[in-house]
Design an enzyme around this catalytic site. Structure first.
Site, PDB file in Angstrom:
ATOM      1  N   ASP A 294     -18.666 -22.399 -27.589  1.00 36.25           N
ATOM      2  CA  ASP A 294     -17.751 -23.537 -27.606  1.00 36.25           C
ATOM      3  C   ASP A 294     -17.936 -24.245 -28.936  1.00 36.25           C
ATOM      4  O   ASP A 294     -19.045 -24.280 -29.484  1.00 36.25           O
ATOM      5  CB  ASP A 294     -18.048 -24.495 -26.453  1.00 36.25           C
ATOM      6  CG  ASP A 294     -17.658 -23.912 -25.104  1.00 36.25           C
ATOM      7  OD1 ASP A 294     -16.664 -23.163 -25.055  1.00 36.25           O
ATOM      8  OD2 ASP A 294     -18.326 -24.210 -24.108  1.00 36.25           O
TER       9      ASP A 294
ATOM     10  N   ASP B  75     -10.549 -21.972 -23.662  1.00 41.64           N
ATOM     11  CA  ASP B  75     -10.456 -22.890 -22.523  1.00 41.64           C
ATOM     12  C   ASP B  75      -9.102 -23.591 -22.506  1.00 41.64           C
ATOM     13  O   ASP B  75      -8.500 -23.786 -21.441  1.00 41.64           O
ATOM     14  CB  ASP B  75     -11.571 -23.929 -22.579  1.00 41.64           C
ATOM     15  CG  ASP B  75     -12.952 -23.304 -22.481  1.00 41.64           C
ATOM     16  OD1 ASP B  75     -13.070 -22.187 -21.939  1.00 41.64           O
ATOM     17  OD2 ASP B  75     -13.912 -23.930 -22.963  1.00 41.64           O
TER      18      ASP B  75
END
Length: 186
Positions: free
Chosen positions: A151, A165
């Site tokens: 991330d 995401d």
């Protein structure tokens, strides 16, 4: 199809666009079907291209942040940097075997639905499920290669996330919106 052939034999002046918009009759069930217009073919391949662009962009950003990811404050509410997420969806801790089983079942269902939407020529739903599949596959690749999902964005006082995401959430929103719109029109 017979109508098109007869029309072509009578006069050869019709263009491809004219012929593509003519209704054809299936000989077996006598149902009327519409031949795909050039705009629906363009829409189909535009959706496929957008899915690929988002997937490749996410993979490139993950590689860039993995090798060069220094913590930076992008905006007053958004930070950027390398964050390795070893947990499941939304940071939920779960055993790895359970995560693999749930993910495999979910992934098979998504692919089955995307193929179903492709066959039905439901391009918006195909695009929605394509986004979800591409985002999930990108995160799955991270789990296999790095043991965690990469991330690279963090909203202050919120979870960490990446473009994959966003693709998953956007696909869900598009599907729910299109589903409710179609349900209201019927």
């Amino acid at each position: 199809l017979r109508i098109l052939r007869r029309r072509d034999r009578r006069k050869k002046t019709g263009s491809f666009a004219d012929r593509a918009l003519v209704l054809a009759v299936q000989s077996q069930d006598k149902q009327m079907i519409m031949m795909p217009s050039p705009s629906s073919r363009l829409q189909k391949w535009l959706f496929v291209l957008l899915i690929l662009i988002f997937f490749v962009t996410d993979r490139a950003l993950k590689e860039i942040y993995f090798y060069f990811g220094h913590h930076k404050n992008l905006f007053y509410f958004l930070d950027s940097g390398l964050f390795l997420n070893r947990n499941f969806i939304f940071g939920i801790v779960s055993p790895s075997y359970l995560m693999a089983i749930v993910f495999a079942i979910f992934f098979i269902f998504l692919i089955w639905q995307a193929v179903n939407f492709w066959q039905k020529k439901s391009w918006v739903n195909f695009f929605a499920f394509g986004l979800i599949i591409a985002g999930a596959f990108s995160n799955l690749l991270d789990r296999f290669f790095y043991g965690a999902v990469i991330d690279y964005w963090q909203m202050r006082n919120f979870n960490i996330f990446n473009l994959a995401d966003i693709m998953i959430v956007a696909g869900l929103i598009i599907f729910v919106f299109n589903f409710s719109k179609n349900k209201e029109s019927k």
